[in-house]
Design an enzyme around this catalytic site. Structure first.
Site, PDB file in Angstrom:
ATOM      1  CD  GLU A 159      -2.988  -1.169   2.214  1.00 32.74           C
ATOM      2  OE1 GLU A 159      -4.138  -1.578   1.960  1.00 32.74           O
ATOM      3  OE2 GLU A 159      -2.631  -0.792   3.348  1.00 32.74           O
ATOM      4  CB  VAL A 160       4.196   2.094  -1.325  1.00 34.15           C
ATOM      5  CG1 VAL A 160       5.022   3.360  -1.551  1.00 34.15           C
ATOM      6  CG2 VAL A 160       4.968   1.116  -0.432  1.00 34.15           C
TER       7      VAL A 160
END
Length: 552
Positions: free
Chosen positions: A322-323
């Site tokens: 989820e960067v």
């Protein structure tokens, strides 16, 4: 905890209320998870506490086996709240033979858990290569024990069993960042894990919300990032969990998620980037590592050295998920980061900046004194260039078929995988979600029993790269008060899928009587194991201890 004894109120019939399973449809001496091969004998043997013993042979000084003998003799073999009969039978000795020496540390990846178990009317014999196999055999033996209410006696079914796990990684992921989990609650989950023959605790220790891990080298991390001084795990606490898990044949794999989900690392000055809203105003909600600062990589090298000294397992989970959720706010709108990207020739491509970070991280892992095999969530494969030594952890897919495609795609590139997408147990549904598809949620968030991580059209080489699975219980709405009932016995469905032969575990309807017996056994052992099929009952129900009356 005390137990309330119920009389048998119902008799079995061919059909019950609206076609539901009979409320007393449980097996007698059924084993969970189902062994590779089991042949029941025609006779049962009466057991009494004073006439049973365990012979550890030349391994009588092995702490793992001594703890096993103590736990089963004094707690797990005779869990029901009934008056224990003595005498009247011949001695019944359980002989345990283990080929390999007693290990000084936790189990390692791929260690044998295979065993042979023979139970006759006169004795029980366990043969295993390792102590871990002996532990699994002893749990199986305890499943053969049942309480006969007509004769009011404990009995054990005779049987011959050969068994070994289908996958080497069979685990539970707990999240102690969103809600802190006490040591006692973690230990209870480890005990139930061992009773389901699970062997990996994936400990998601820190996240955006809090940093409960105590770092001796960098005390500012938990000093600022923990919810409070009480909401931390000391080095001694962690060692206690690892030691407790070891005695139950369970590895502990820590996770430190990078470069996102890092807001709680704010105690380390300069580690996080400034983040900005669409107006260019700083949000003061940093959640990505600053990749410009070389000192951050020096810090990570020291920090991860400490982590490897604390956690002995050869796997190290480093997140990577989820960067993209934070890139615009924390990198794209950050003028310093944009200038750095231009200087590096990345232009506007933030994926190149991610790759830059991960290349640096891979180099750090490669240079660790205590070598580790890194695990990353699947975004590192989907969006970046993972190190060839990496294990990819799959968590995406709205259907089982989509999950299988993820597994097929990743293994086709020769990466080992661990699957969690099948078993996100923090999602609550009303119904028997372990076996049925529940409307109103993604199909992958139910029918846990039917998700087989090798059910894809691929080569044997690809399927051998599937290391197993980890059932996840994320902590946004989970804490000490509800983790146990929410996990179990739903996680038991995953445990059987990951241990037992696929061809023998095709129908949840056939599995249910054994799961019902498992649930009632664990309830009698003192655990909060929720109903998960339809209205039913256990012969001995769970109850809270009576409230203590205070005198006025």
């Amino acid at each position: 905890m005390r137990l309330v004894i119920l009389s048998l109120l119902f008799t079995s019939t061919l059909a019950w209320f609206y076609g539901r399973d009979d409320p007393d449809r449980w097996s007698v001496g059924g084993v969970w998870p189902l062994p590779q091969k089991i042949i029941y004998g025609s006779k049962n043997r009466t057991l009494t506490y004073d006439k049973i013993g365990i012979d550890l042979g030349d391994k009588k000084d092995c702490d793992v086996l001594l703890a096993m003998a103590d736990n089963y003799m004094n707690k797990w073999l005779f869990p029901y709240p009934v008056e224990m009969k003595t005498g009247g039978t011949e001695d019944f000795i359980i002989t345990v033979t283990v080929k390999e020496e007693c290990p000084g540390g936790p189990p390692v990846h791929g260690a044998s858990e295979e065993y042979l178990l023979r139970v006759s009317v006169s004795e029980a014999v366990i043969n295993a290569q390792t102590v871990w196999g002996a532990l699994r055999a002893m749990e199986t033996l305890s499943h053969l024990v049942f309480y006969d209410q007509k004769s009011q006696e404990y009995q054990i079914r005779t049987a011959e069993i050969f068994d070994k796990p289908r996958f080497p990684v069979r685990g539970i992921m707990i999240d102690s960042s969103r809600h802190f989990l006490s040591l006692n609650v973690i230990k209870r989950q480890l005990e139930i894990m061992s009773m389901n023959k699970l062997n990996v605790l994936h400990w998601h220790l820190v996240d955006s919300e809090s940093f409960p891990y105590t770092s001796q080298k960098f005390p500012e991390l938990h000093g600022v990032g923990a919810y409070s001084p009480r909401h931390v795990y000391s080095r001694e606490d962690i060692a206690e969990v690892i030691a407790f898990a070891r005695l139950r044949g369970i590895r502990v794999i820590p996770e430190f998620d990078l470069p996102g989900h890092t807001s709680s690392w704010k105690g380390r000055k300069g580690f996080l980037t400034e983040c900005f809203d669409e107006k260019g105003e700083e949000t003061f909600l940093p959640n990505l590592v600053d990749p410009m600062n070389d000192a951050n990589f020096d810090f990570l090298a020291e920090f991860l050295e400490e982590v490897t000294e604390t956690f002995p397992d050869q796997f190290l989970h480093l997140g990577g998920d989820e960067v993209s959720d934070y890139i615009v706010e924390c990198w794209v709108r950050n003028k310093k980061i944009r200038k750095f990207m231009e200087e590096k020739g990345f232009g506007n491509d933030t994926v190149l900046l991610e790759n830059y970070f991960f290349e640096k991280l891979f180099a750090i892992v490669e240079k660790l004194k205590l070598k580790r095999k890194p695990i990353f969530w699947q975004e590192v494969f989907d969006n970046n260039i993972p190190d060839p030594n990496s294990i990819i952890h799959i968590w995406k897919g709205n259907t089982h078929e989509e999950i299988y495609e993820q597994v097929k795609n990743i293994t086709s590139k020769n990466f080992p995988v661990i699957v969690s997408a099948c078993w996100y147990l923090n999602y609550i549904k009303y119904g028997a979600d372990w076996r049925d598809e529940i409307r109103g949620t993604a199909p992958s968030n139910s029918r846990y029993y039917y998700c087989d991580p090798t059910s894809f059209n691929g080569t044997d080489t690809q399927k051998n790269l599937v290391l197993g699975g980890i059932a996840a219980i994320w902590g946004e709405l989970v804490d000490n008060t509800n983790i146990e009932a929410r996990l179990w016995p739903r996680a038991s469905a995953a445990a059987e899928r990951l241990w037992s032969p696929a061809e023998k575990t095709q129908r949840a309807e056939d599995a249910w009587p054994r799961m019902h017996e498992l649930r009632c056994r664990l309830v009698s052992r003192g655990y909060r194991i929720q109903p998960n099929n339809n209205p039913d009952y256990c012969p001995f129900e769970f109850d809270e201890p009576p409230a203590i009356k205070s005198e006025l």
